[in-house]
Design a protein around this motif. Structure first.
Motif, PDB file in Angstrom:
ATOM      1  N   MET A  62     -11.948  78.964 -43.073  1.00 29.51           N
ATOM      2  CA  MET A  62     -13.086  78.106 -43.339  1.00 29.51           C
ATOM      3  C   MET A  62     -13.554  77.471 -42.027  1.00 29.51           C
ATOM      4  O   MET A  62     -12.732  77.155 -41.159  1.00 29.51           O
ATOM      5  CB  MET A  62     -12.722  77.011 -44.337  1.00 29.51           C
ATOM      6  N   PRO A  63     -14.848  77.292 -41.838  1.00 26.10           N
ATOM      7  CA  PRO A  63     -15.343  76.711 -40.578  1.00 26.10           C
ATOM      8  C   PRO A  63     -14.936  75.250 -40.433  1.00 26.10           C
ATOM      9  O   PRO A  63     -14.905  74.500 -41.413  1.00 26.10           O
ATOM     10  CB  PRO A  63     -16.863  76.858 -40.713  1.00 26.10           C
ATOM     11  N   VAL A  64     -14.619  74.855 -39.214  1.00 23.63           N
ATOM     12  CA  VAL A  64     -14.348  73.451 -38.897  1.00 23.63           C
ATOM     13  C   VAL A  64     -15.520  72.918 -38.086  1.00 23.63           C
ATOM     14  O   VAL A  64     -16.394  73.675 -37.658  1.00 23.63           O
ATOM     15  CB  VAL A  64     -13.024  73.300 -38.115  1.00 23.63           C
ATOM     16  N   ARG A  65     -15.532  71.617 -37.870  1.00 22.48           N
ATOM     17  CA  ARG A  65     -16.689  70.996 -37.215  1.00 22.48           C
ATOM     18  C   ARG A  65     -16.960  71.588 -35.832  1.00 22.48           C
ATOM     19  O   ARG A  65     -18.119  71.742 -35.429  1.00 22.48           O
ATOM     20  CB  ARG A  65     -16.460  69.471 -37.088  1.00 22.48           C
ATOM     21  N   GLU A  66     -15.907  71.949 -35.115  1.00 20.75           N
ATOM     22  CA  GLU A  66     -16.080  72.491 -33.758  1.00 20.75           C
ATOM     23  C   GLU A  66     -16.759  73.855 -33.755  1.00 20.75           C
ATOM     24  O   GLU A  66     -17.277  74.293 -32.726  1.00 20.75           O
ATOM     25  CB  GLU A  66     -14.718  72.590 -33.057  1.00 20.75           C
ATOM     26  N   ASP A  67     -16.760  74.532 -34.897  1.00 21.23           N
ATOM     27  CA  ASP A  67     -17.388  75.860 -34.974  1.00 21.23           C
ATOM     28  C   ASP A  67     -18.909  75.774 -35.048  1.00 21.23           C
ATOM     29  O   ASP A  67     -19.597  76.771 -34.840  1.00 21.23           O
ATOM     30  CB  ASP A  67     -16.880  76.618 -36.209  1.00 21.23           C
ATOM     31  N   ILE A  68     -19.436  74.600 -35.353  1.00 23.92           N
ATOM     32  CA  ILE A  68     -20.885  74.427 -35.480  1.00 23.92           C
ATOM     33  C   ILE A  68     -21.405  73.825 -34.186  1.00 23.92           C
ATOM     34  O   ILE A  68     -21.317  72.609 -33.957  1.00 23.92           O
ATOM     35  CB  ILE A  68     -21.225  73.528 -36.688  1.00 23.92           C
ATOM     36  N   GLN A  69     -21.903  74.665 -33.304  1.00 27.24           N
ATOM     37  CA  GLN A  69     -22.287  74.248 -31.956  1.00 27.24           C
ATOM     38  C   GLN A  69     -23.672  73.611 -31.901  1.00 27.24           C
ATOM     39  O   GLN A  69     -23.994  72.906 -30.947  1.00 27.24           O
ATOM     40  CB  GLN A  69     -22.253  75.464 -31.012  1.00 27.24           C
ATOM     41  N   PHE A  70     -24.491  73.841 -32.922  1.00 27.50           N
ATOM     42  CA  PHE A  70     -25.845  73.299 -32.890  1.00 27.50           C
ATOM     43  C   PHE A  70     -25.789  71.771 -32.925  1.00 27.50           C
ATOM     44  O   PHE A  70     -24.995  71.206 -33.677  1.00 27.50           O
ATOM     45  CB  PHE A  70     -26.659  73.815 -34.083  1.00 27.50           C
ATOM     46  N   PRO A  71     -26.596  71.081 -32.108  1.00 24.80           N
ATOM     47  CA  PRO A  71     -26.557  69.612 -32.071  1.00 24.80           C
ATOM     48  C   PRO A  71     -27.029  68.973 -33.371  1.00 24.80           C
ATOM     49  O   PRO A  71     -28.224  68.820 -33.606  1.00 24.80           O
ATOM     50  CB  PRO A  71     -27.489  69.267 -30.901  1.00 24.80           C
ATOM     51  N   ILE A  72     -26.062  68.626 -34.222  1.00 26.22           N
ATOM     52  CA  ILE A  72     -26.349  67.977 -35.499  1.00 26.22           C
ATOM     53  C   ILE A  72     -25.525  66.698 -35.589  1.00 26.22           C
ATOM     54  O   ILE A  72     -24.320  66.716 -35.315  1.00 26.22           O
ATOM     55  CB  ILE A  72     -25.993  68.902 -36.691  1.00 26.22           C
ATOM     56  N   ASN A  73     -26.157  65.604 -35.962  1.00 23.58           N
ATOM     57  CA  ASN A  73     -25.453  64.348 -36.199  1.00 23.58           C
ATOM     58  C   ASN A  73     -25.412  64.115 -37.703  1.00 23.58           C
ATOM     59  O   ASN A  73     -26.271  63.448 -38.271  1.00 23.58           O
ATOM     60  CB  ASN A  73     -26.151  63.192 -35.477  1.00 23.58           C
TER      61      ASN A  73
ATOM     62  N   LEU B 161     -20.263  68.649 -45.895  1.00 23.42           N
ATOM     63  CA  LEU B 161     -21.638  69.109 -46.120  1.00 23.42           C
ATOM     64  C   LEU B 161     -21.958  70.310 -45.240  1.00 23.42           C
ATOM     65  O   LEU B 161     -22.456  71.333 -45.716  1.00 23.42           O
ATOM     66  CB  LEU B 161     -22.614  67.970 -45.834  1.00 23.42           C
ATOM     67  N   LEU B 162     -21.646  70.206 -43.958  1.00 24.01           N
ATOM     68  CA  LEU B 162     -21.940  71.300 -43.032  1.00 24.01           C
ATOM     69  C   LEU B 162     -21.110  72.530 -43.356  1.00 24.01           C
ATOM     70  O   LEU B 162     -21.595  73.665 -43.228  1.00 24.01           O
ATOM     71  CB  LEU B 162     -21.685  70.852 -41.591  1.00 24.01           C
ATOM     72  N   ALA B 163     -19.865  72.331 -43.792  1.00 23.65           N
ATOM     73  CA  ALA B 163     -19.009  73.468 -44.138  1.00 23.65           C
ATOM     74  C   ALA B 163     -19.583  74.238 -45.330  1.00 23.65           C
ATOM     75  O   ALA B 163     -19.549  75.475 -45.360  1.00 23.65           O
ATOM     76  CB  ALA B 163     -17.602  72.977 -44.456  1.00 23.65           C
ATOM     77  N   GLN B 164     -20.129  73.511 -46.305  1.00 22.49           N
ATOM     78  CA  GLN B 164     -20.752  74.180 -47.448  1.00 22.49           C
ATOM     79  C   GLN B 164     -21.960  75.001 -47.030  1.00 22.49           C
ATOM     80  O   GLN B 164     -22.169  76.123 -47.500  1.00 22.49           O
ATOM     81  CB  GLN B 164     -21.196  73.140 -48.486  1.00 22.49           C
TER      82      GLN B 164
END
Length: 208
Positions: free
Chosen positions: A187-198, A92-95
């Motif tokens: 493509m972005p991986v989870r570690e690339d999204i630094q904003f605190p999202i659960n 979801l976050l990658a999209q």
């Protein structure tokens, strides 16, 4: 499509953290969340009990507001992520990260996602040499995003070089600040999204 047109700082206050919806203003002392870090409204400072459902709902609303997505479109992204291989929340976050308007923001070619969306709709950017005006387009590895030659003198675009130098660029993207050109390296991986999202809370909400 309907869009939120009220004060964006109210959204940050409602979610209890900065969502950086107004670009550089959020880093200054003018930020409304810094001055009033409580929920807006008459009873904003009152203590309230929060259920598990409320926590999940707030997480979903927070992500929606970060990326500027309406509920119906967000739900469509979730269903698509659920059918993909891998972890649903990460998919979801990658999209959301690979939307054209978000990529332009991440590259530093716009001061906020809202501004990036507006610039795309005005046809200021080229995707692989072709004019585009759909902010929700999904980019792929190898895609090149450039500013149209006749649009490089627009003040907002000229200011982008300062934004690039100040904010930096994520590892999955590559930016040429002088040429106002960016490339999608991976493509972005989870570690690339630094904003605190659960994201797991969102999955639990929609799985009920």
């Amino acid at each position: 499509m309907a869009r939120y047109t009220e004060a964006k700082c109210r959204l940050c206050r409602r979610e209890g953290q900065k969502l950086f919806l107004k670009g550089d203003r959020c880093y200054t002392d003018k930020c409304a969340y810094e001055r009033r870090p409580y929920v807006p409204g008459q009873h904003g400072r009152a203590r309230k009990k929060t259920s598990d459902y409320a926590v999940q709902l707030r997480e979903k609303q927070k992500v929606r507001r970060i990326y500027g997505i309406q509920e119906k479109q967000f739900l469509s992204y979730f269903h698509r992520a659920d059918m993909m291989k891998g972890v649903t929340g990460t998919n979801l976050l990658a999209q959301l990260e690979t939307r054209l308007d978000n990529v332009i923001y991440r590259l530093g070619l716009a001061n906020s996602r809202t501004q990036a969306r507006q610039l795309v709709r005005h046809g200021i950017f080229l995707l692989n040499g072709h004019k585009v005006n759909v902010p929700s387009l999904q980019v792929k590895i190898g895609d090149e995003i450039t500013v149209r030659e006749k649009s490089k003198k627009i003040p907002v675009i000229q200011e982008a070089q300062d934004v690039i130098a100040r904010r930096g660029c994520p590892d999955w993207l590559e930016i040429d600040g002088a040429a106002l050109k960016g490339n999608v390296k991976a493509m972005p991986v989870r570690e690339d999204i630094q904003f605190p999202i659960n994201e797991q809370l969102i999955v639990e909400l929609y799985s009920k």
